[in-house]
Design an enzyme around this catalytic site. Structure first.
Site, PDB file in Angstrom:
ATOM      1  N   ASP A  90      -6.564  34.947   0.849  1.00 53.69           N
ATOM      2  CA  ASP A  90      -8.318  35.646   1.029  1.00 53.69           C
ATOM      3  C   ASP A  90      -8.597  36.172  -0.452  1.00 53.69           C
ATOM      4  OD1 ASP A  90      -8.262  38.090   1.381  1.00 53.69           O
ATOM      5  OD2 ASP A  90      -8.437  37.741   3.242  1.00 53.69           O
ATOM      6  N   ASP A 270      -7.787  31.392  11.082  1.00 46.70           N
ATOM      7  CA  ASP A 270      -7.133  32.141  10.876  1.00 46.70           C
ATOM      8  C   ASP A 270      -8.112  33.658  11.151  1.00 46.70           C
ATOM      9  OD1 ASP A 270      -7.815  34.578   9.326  1.00 46.70           O
ATOM     10  OD2 ASP A 270      -8.846  32.511   8.714  1.00 46.70           O
TER      11      ASP A 270
END
EC number: 2.4.2.29
Length: 376
Positions: A90, A270
């Site tokens: 991320d 996720d």
């Protein structure tokens, strides 16, 4: 590099294949979260054994600890953590914005106090791209502002969500420009924002589509909003994402959320839920959830899930898992995590098979009926 092959569809559900620099990912897929470079309680060997194809790393936390110098000495995150399959990182945006009053946002980026030692730090689209280049993750996420559901105890207004989303769009262009300047050989995903407002989501997607990202993510969901709002936005956005690119729903969620996401057209998921819940003794099974601390399991010789082929279910009883949890043994957290992640990955295997055989609607009905037995 990223190559996406859409193998077949069943309604909006998609069966695909993503080829990345460190391997091939069959979609729909769940990606275990390895915040600090490890999926909590799991070794890379165990992740391989349960069928993990790709894991997450956290740019923000790895930047702070161990630091880029350490990762760079290992020529990237893969060698550092002993994982040779794909990794998605991320951008660090979500963690920075989670700091609340400890950070200051400007057009340039975000200034904040390090949660490790209080040092003043600055993160921008360019710096996020530079960090992720050093990590050498297969999928890089643009730096964005995750629009909160609530501001000052009330839902974000249309104006607030629009301002946040438009800055994320400007940051998306800067992220892409820096990604290209660095000649990063991996893939870059854009993130659709816009809060709970469909028109803002459409504006975000239109702006991102001009930048030709390798894939598209849906951000800003599962951030405290009611479930019906999450599903409304998901079902609006997912079918509108470019059909020739992977679709990623960030930070979601329960098994039911994953199946609903697939039905809407999502390829990648996720969430920390299976690992975090495992450590707290909350286990997912085909026939509902199990709270292993409950006294009902004290003398139960059955496995958690008789339909499950994971190491935990093949070898240990509910009574033993109950005992480990009650006495606080580390093995309990490990066995619970092995099971929960295996369950999530097996669910995605069954989803892929159902889409291939064009029986996803039947699968979804049976899944809901099985899970409706509730919590034990």
């Amino acid at each position: 590099m990223l190559n996406f092959e859409l193998i077949t569809t069943d309604g909006n559900a998609r069966r695909g294949r993503v080829t990345l620099n460190h391997g091939v990912v069959e979609t729909p897929i769940f990606m275990p979260v390895g915040t600090y470079g490890s999926v909590k309680a799991m070794s890379p060997l165990e992740l391989n054994e349960i069928g993990a194809q790709i894991i997450l790393g956290n740019t923000f936390h790895l930047w702070l600890r161990p630091g880029l110098d350490v990762v760079n000495a290992h020529e990237g995150l893969h060698r550092f953590i002993g994982w040779d399959k794909p990794i998605l990182t991320d951008s660090g945006g979500f963690q920075v914005f989670s700091l609340g009053d400890l950070r200051k946002i400007t057009e340039d980026g975000v200034t904040f106090a390090s949660p490790v030692n209080g040092d003043k730090l600055f993160l921008s689209p360019e710096i996020s791209m530079q960090i992720q280049r050093t990590l050498n993750s297969d999928i890089v996420m643009q730096f964005d502002e995750c629009t909160p559901y609530e501001i000052d105890g009330r839902p974000a207004t249309h104006e607030e969500a629009a301002k946040s989303m438009r800055m994320s769009l400007r940051w998306a262009r800067r992220s892409r420009d820096e990604f290209e300047r660095l000649a990063n050989p991996n893939a870059l995903f854009g993130i659709v924002q816009g809060g709970m407002y469909e028109d803002l989501r459409d504006e975000s997607l239109a702006g991102l589509s001009e930048l030709d990202f390798h894939g598209f993510a849906i951000g800003g969901l599962s951030v405290g909003e009611p479930k019906e709002d999450m599903m409304r936005v998901l079902e609006h956005v997912a079918p509108r994402l470019p059909a020739n690119k992977p679709h990623y729903l960030m930070g979601v969620g329960t098994p039911e959320d994953l199946v609903a996401g697939v039905a809407a057209g999502v390829d990648m998921f996720d969430c920390v839920m299976p690992t975090r819940n495992a450590r707290n003794g909350w286990l997912f099974t085909r026939y509902g959830d199990v709270k292993i601390k409950n006294a009902a399991h004290r003398n139960d010789p059955r496995p958690l899930d008789e339909s499950c082929a994971c190491y935990t279910c093949r070898n240990f009883s509910r009574a033993y898992l109950h005992h480990l949890h009650r006495v606080g043994e580390i093995l309990g957290a490990r066995l619970n995590t092995i099971h929960n992640l295996h369950y999530y990955l097996q669910l995605m295997r069954e989803v892929r098979e159902a889409i291939e055989q064009h029986r996803f609607a039947d699968f979804r009905r049976q899944f809901a009926a099985d899970r409706a037995r509730g919590t034990q």
